[in-house]
Design a protein around this motif. Structure first.
Motif, PDB file in Angstrom:
ATOM      1  N   UNK A 159       0.249   7.245  -6.670  1.00  0.00           N
ATOM      2  CA  UNK A 159       0.027   7.636  -6.739  1.00  0.00           C
ATOM      3  C   UNK A 159      -0.627   9.234  -6.513  1.00  0.00           C
ATOM      4  N   UNK A 160       0.662  10.175  -5.790  1.00  0.00           N
ATOM      5  CA  UNK A 160       1.244  11.145  -5.634  1.00  0.00           C
ATOM      6  C   UNK A 160       1.698  11.226  -6.481  1.00  0.00           C
ATOM      7  N   UNK A 178      -6.368   8.766  -2.161  1.00  0.00           N
ATOM      8  CA  UNK A 178      -5.352   7.516  -1.648  1.00  0.00           C
ATOM      9  C   UNK A 178      -4.566   7.573   0.157  1.00  0.00           C
ATOM     10  N   UNK A 179      -4.573   8.726   0.430  1.00  0.00           N
ATOM     11  CA  UNK A 179      -3.869   8.772   1.942  1.00  0.00           C
ATOM     12  C   UNK A 179      -4.974   8.222   2.563  1.00  0.00           C
ATOM     13  N   UNK A 180      -6.586   8.111   3.075  1.00  0.00           N
ATOM     14  CA  UNK A 180      -7.540   7.420   3.057  1.00  0.00           C
ATOM     15  C   UNK A 180      -6.949   5.823   3.369  1.00  0.00           C
ATOM     16  N   UNK A 181      -6.900   5.713   2.014  1.00  0.00           N
ATOM     17  CA  UNK A 181      -6.094   3.941   2.066  1.00  0.00           C
ATOM     18  C   UNK A 181      -5.339   3.822   2.773  1.00  0.00           C
ATOM     19  N   UNK A 182      -4.014   4.759   2.855  1.00  0.00           N
ATOM     20  CA  UNK A 182      -2.653   4.842   3.231  1.00  0.00           C
ATOM     21  C   UNK A 182      -3.186   4.551   4.763  1.00  0.00           C
ATOM     22  N   UNK A 183      -3.735   5.227   5.407  1.00  0.00           N
ATOM     23  CA  UNK A 183      -4.225   5.790   7.427  1.00  0.00           C
ATOM     24  C   UNK A 183      -4.662   4.542   7.695  1.00  0.00           C
ATOM     25  N   UNK A 184      -5.540   3.990   6.674  1.00  0.00           N
ATOM     26  CA  UNK A 184      -6.517   2.542   7.092  1.00  0.00           C
ATOM     27  C   UNK A 184      -5.494   1.266   6.791  1.00  0.00           C
ATOM     28  N   UNK A 198       0.859  -1.264   0.095  1.00  0.00           N
ATOM     29  CA  UNK A 198       0.119   0.361   0.224  1.00  0.00           C
ATOM     30  C   UNK A 198       0.845   1.001   0.140  1.00  0.00           C
ATOM     31  N   UNK A 199       2.051   1.182   0.811  1.00  0.00           N
ATOM     32  CA  UNK A 199       2.753   2.012   0.692  1.00  0.00           C
ATOM     33  C   UNK A 199       3.394   2.297  -0.973  1.00  0.00           C
ATOM     34  N   UNK A 200       3.797   1.385  -1.346  1.00  0.00           N
ATOM     35  CA  UNK A 200       4.173   1.574  -2.942  1.00  0.00           C
ATOM     36  C   UNK A 200       3.363   2.337  -3.351  1.00  0.00           C
ATOM     37  N   UNK A 201       2.138   1.440  -3.890  1.00  0.00           N
ATOM     38  CA  UNK A 201       1.560   2.582  -4.193  1.00  0.00           C
ATOM     39  C   UNK A 201       0.216   3.880  -4.233  1.00  0.00           C
ATOM     40  N   UNK A 242      -4.638   3.187  -9.491  1.00  0.00           N
ATOM     41  CA  UNK A 242      -4.324   1.973  -9.037  1.00  0.00           C
ATOM     42  C   UNK A 242      -4.736   2.195  -7.154  1.00  0.00           C
ATOM     43  N   UNK A 243      -5.522   4.027  -6.898  1.00  0.00           N
ATOM     44  CA  UNK A 243      -6.050   3.917  -5.688  1.00  0.00           C
ATOM     45  C   UNK A 243      -7.236   2.828  -5.357  1.00  0.00           C
ATOM     46  N   UNK A 244      -7.826   2.425  -6.800  1.00  0.00           N
ATOM     47  CA  UNK A 244      -9.256   1.659  -6.359  1.00  0.00           C
ATOM     48  C   UNK A 244      -8.430   0.249  -6.206  1.00  0.00           C
ATOM     49  N   UNK A 245      -8.021  -0.233  -6.590  1.00  0.00           N
ATOM     50  CA  UNK A 245      -7.380  -1.701  -6.079  1.00  0.00           C
ATOM     51  C   UNK A 245      -6.402  -1.594  -5.610  1.00  0.00           C
ATOM     52  N   UNK A 246      -5.736  -0.767  -4.800  1.00  0.00           N
ATOM     53  CA  UNK A 246      -5.383  -1.037  -3.541  1.00  0.00           C
ATOM     54  C   UNK A 246      -6.729  -0.772  -2.340  1.00  0.00           C
ATOM     55  N   UNK A 247      -7.943   0.288  -2.722  1.00  0.00           N
ATOM     56  CA  UNK A 247      -8.794  -0.848  -1.949  1.00  0.00           C
ATOM     57  C   UNK A 247      -9.468  -1.204  -1.581  1.00  0.00           C
ATOM     58  N   UNK A 248      -9.286  -2.235  -3.749  1.00  0.00           N
ATOM     59  CA  UNK A 248     -10.195  -3.761  -3.530  1.00  0.00           C
ATOM     60  C   UNK A 248      -8.993  -4.762  -2.772  1.00  0.00           C
ATOM     61  N   UNK A 249      -8.125  -4.705  -1.913  1.00  0.00           N
ATOM     62  CA  UNK A 249      -6.951  -5.958  -1.737  1.00  0.00           C
ATOM     63  C   UNK A 249      -7.358  -5.476  -0.235  1.00  0.00           C
ATOM     64  N   UNK A 250      -7.198  -4.220   0.852  1.00  0.00           N
ATOM     65  CA  UNK A 250      -8.065  -3.839   1.304  1.00  0.00           C
ATOM     66  C   UNK A 250      -9.214  -4.962   1.869  1.00  0.00           C
ATOM     67  N   UNK A 251     -10.119  -5.066   1.247  1.00  0.00           N
ATOM     68  CA  UNK A 251     -11.671  -6.304   1.232  1.00  0.00           C
ATOM     69  C   UNK A 251     -12.038  -5.508   2.717  1.00  0.00           C
TER      70      UNK A 251
END
Length: 237
Positions: A22-23, A215-221, A15-18, A81-90
């Protein structure tokens, strides 16, 4: 448990890489769009506000259209990329639907860069699909904010509200027979302004801002999930 913690650490690094990608992509897209606007400003001044955003990608209108179109493709990739990362969080079915519609939005943005307004009908179909999909995406994000495992932070929620208003306004102004916007009618009080083009500019900036905020929200999660798992692991020892 060690294997679970290791897998979580790998996901956290992923997630950090993604998020970094994104940024970086968002910065490149913002610089590209700003450069296109500045170059057009040199020609027509403040009337650039009344210029439809997709005209900046018209190869017959401006010699720097490739800058704007590449920016769109980069921005679309950032959203995907942001949404793929969200999918991985499940985080649940609701976030799954948000990720799926977000991936579609990112694909539409990429296609708008590939098919600028020179390709009239493909561009109209893609841009209309993008507009409808953004309304759905913003609506899902606003609704998801009130779920326990929300994928949308409060800043992203407020950005989504603004985006929903802008996208809905554009849908009402869209001519569904041509899948395009009618030219602005000049009235006495609006001689120097076009509401449709101003709304288009607002929509463009809101989408990029929403992508970065999400993207930042996903990183925090991802960090929060990793810390919670680590605490449970050390508490069990």
């Amino acid at each position: 448990m060690d294997e679970t913690l290791q897998n979580q650490s790998i996901r956290n690094d992923h997630h950090r890489f993604i998020v970094v990608l994104i940024f970086l992509g968002g910065l490149i897209a913002a610089v590209g769009v700003s450069t296109s606007v500045w170059l057009e400003y040199q020609n027509i001044g403040w009337q650039v506000i009344n210029l439809r955003t997709d005209f900046l990608g018209d190869y017959t209108y401006t010699r720097y259209a490739f800058i704007y179109n590449i920016s769109l493709m980069v921005a679309g990739l950032c959203i995907m990329l942001s949404m793929v990362s969200l999918l991985l969080l499940k985080l649940g079915y609701f976030s799954h639907y948000l990720a799926c519609i977000g991936i579609f939005v990112g694909l539409c943005v990429i296609l708008m860069g590939i098919f600028p307004i020179n390709y009239l009908w493909p561009h109209r179909l893609v841009s209309t699909s993008f507009l409808v999909a953004t309304v759905v995406m913003y609506f899902l994000c606003i609704s998801d904010r009130f779920n326990p495992n929300s994928a949308c932070s409060w800043p992203v929620f407020f950005i989504s509200v603004l985006g929903f208003i802008a996208s809905s306004g554009l849908i009402f102004q869209l001519n569904w027979q041509t899948l395009d916007f009618d030219p602005c009618e000049q009235h006495h009080l609006w001689d120097h302004y076009c509401l449709m083009t101003i709304t288009l500019w607002a929509q463009t900036n809101i989408v990029m801002l929403w992508c970065l905020g999400h993207a930042w929200s996903i990183r925090q999660m991802a960090i929060k999930n990793h810390l919670e798992l680590s605490q449970r692991y050390f508490a069990a020892e």
